[in-house]
Design an enzyme around this catalytic site. Structure first.
Site, PDB file in Angstrom:
ATOM      1  N   ASP A   1      22.134  23.198  39.022  1.00 34.10           N
ATOM      2  CA  ASP A   1      23.642  23.424  38.814  1.00 34.10           C
ATOM      3  C   ASP A   1      24.665  22.297  39.219  1.00 34.10           C
ATOM      4  OD1 ASP A   1      22.974  25.933  37.732  1.00 34.10           O
ATOM      5  OD2 ASP A   1      23.244  26.987  39.342  1.00 34.10           O
TER       6      ASP A   1
ATOM      7  N   ARG B   1      30.781  26.010  34.535  1.00 37.02           N
ATOM      8  CA  ARG B   1      30.615  24.740  35.176  1.00 37.02           C
ATOM      9  C   ARG B   1      31.104  23.526  34.251  1.00 37.02           C
ATOM     10  NH1 ARG B   1      28.655  26.671  39.539  1.00 37.02           N
ATOM     11  NH2 ARG B   1      27.101  27.973  39.710  1.00 37.02           N
TER      12      ARG B   1
ATOM     13  N   LYS C   1      28.486  33.278  44.845  1.00 33.72           N
ATOM     14  CA  LYS C   1      27.866  34.136  43.876  1.00 33.72           C
ATOM     15  C   LYS C   1      26.421  34.494  43.954  1.00 33.72           C
ATOM     16  CE  LYS C   1      27.776  32.568  39.575  1.00 33.72           C
ATOM     17  NZ  LYS C   1      26.481  32.557  38.818  1.00 33.72           N
TER      18      LYS C   1
END
Length: 407
Positions: free
Chosen positions: A290, A364, A22
């Protein structure tokens, strides 16, 4: 859609083709809008990338990017330097709580006119695009790298390029380097010396196909699955050993969690090591925040402790990820504490069964907790949220013989 995840298959074998990154896709979509003669391959099929593409090819006055934070930052810079175009950028209720002021003020240094439609410092924002001749911007260095990348991506189309001075300690350097590497691939001249980044003007680039590497953040969930299985060997495509993506640090991090990673062409194979000596891990994730959610859930499943630092940007993501982790891990029986930029999990062998994991509109959260199904049945609420970055995730779990049933 709420899903119950469980499995009796604790020996994982398989090959998975993961969607394109992404992060890379959204950068390249913007560059393609600036230089239409480049072509893209293996682009992400995520919601975020589809929203980005739609905004770039459309002519709407109101541009709604929903939950897509990357699109909000990148498109703000794109429309700001798009002369004679006026748009209102807006998004979901959560997006309207995520700050944009730092980027707006940086663009104001270039003479761009941006105003707030509701609350100062937050979307929705009205952008009146203009031809930019100013070339110098100062920006705090410890902000989201997306603000920095947004400016760098449009810089070559500014009449005098851009000289960006970052003030303080720089965070998320890999994402900045990814942006600069993609510019270099298009023969756009850049330099990054000390805290000053320069991008030189470029009228046009050579026609070229840009192939997007698969997403390393998405690969993190398979590292977690392999770690929590009894035995496992999973091959993922398409990955590079020398990746532009910061989350490729997964290889060295998960080596400390019992996983050996090997590369063969564009294939990456993850193998669980036998008789591994697990210990509490201390990871500094300033460059890779992340993957914090994935790592802490892996540690819970392994019954080991962890101390993760460098997490200050997690508070302004799709949700306040640190607080969300504290709440959901506590439901599972974990002893966890968080600060503004760190997380500490105590070692424990007990995990509560059939816990409902709230996902907070955060892709996530859904995917990071899914590997726990190797240990206990687990329920993921609002599971469709994975479409933001990895729409095929639940089907790929089924391919590894997980039972995925809708409640």
């Amino acid at each position: 859609m709420n899903l119950l995840l469980q499995t009796n298959h604790k020996n994982l074998q398989g090959q998975i083709a993961v969607t394109g990154s992404k992060s890379e896709t959204n950068r390249l979509l913007l560059l393609k809008a600036l230089f239409p003669n480049i072509t893209l391959a293996n682009t992400s099929n995520s919601d975020d990338s589809e929203v980005m593409q739609k905004a770039l090819v459309g002519n709407d006055e109101i541009v709604d990017i929903h939950h897509a934070g990357t699109a909000m930052r990148f498109l703000t810079a794109y429309f700001a330097v798009n002369a004679d175009r006026e748009v209102v950028m807006t998004g979901s209720s959560r997006m309207q709580e995520r700050p944009i002021k730092i980027l707006v003020e940086a663009l104001a240094q270039l003479g761009v006119e941006i105003s707030y439609e509701k609350e100062e410092g937050y979307p929705p924002i009205r952008i009146k695009g203009k031809k930019v001749t100013a070339s110098k911007v100062n920006l705090a260095a410890n902000v989201s790298s997306q603000y920095i990348s947004a400016l760098l991506l449009v810089a070559s189309k500014l009449e005098n390029g851009l000289e960006l001075t970052l003030e303080g300690e720089i965070t998320s350097i890999p994402y900045i380097k990814m942006t600069l590497a993609l510019l270099k691939d298009l023969d756009i001249q850049t330099s990054f010396e000390g805290n000053v980044i320069k991008v030189f003007p470029k009228e046009a680039v050579e026609s070229k196909e840009m192939v997007v590497e698969s997403d390393w953040s998405s690969a993190s969930y398979f590292f977690s699955l392999v770690a929590l299985a009894d035995t496992a060997s999973i091959t993922l495509t398409s990955y590079k050993e020398n990746s532009l993506q910061g989350d490729s640090e997964l290889v060295s991090l998960y080596e400390k969690l019992g996983i050996k990673t090997t590369f063969d062409g564009n294939k990456m194979t993850l193998v669980k090591q036998e008789n591994f000596n697990y210990q509490t891990v201390n990871f500094e994730l300033n460059n890779t925040p992340d993957i914090a959610q994935t790592i802490v859930v892996t540690c819970l499943g392994l019954g080991i402790g962890c101390h993760l630092t460098g997490l200050h940007t997690l508070k302004i993501k799709e949700t306040d990820r640190l607080e969300a982790l504290r709440i959901e891990l506590t439901k599972l029986g974990a002893a966890i504490s968080v600060t503004n930029d760190s997380l500490t999990l105590n070692a424990s062998q007990n995990i509560n069964h059939n816990v409902r994991i709230a996902t907070y509109n955060d892709h996530r959260m859904a995917m990071a907790f899914a590997p726990l199904a190797l240990k206990v049945p687990i329920i993921i609420d609002d599971a469709e949220v994975v479409s933001k970055s990895y729409p095929d995730f639940w089907n790929d779990l089924k391919a590894l013989k997980f039972e995925v049933s809708e409640l």
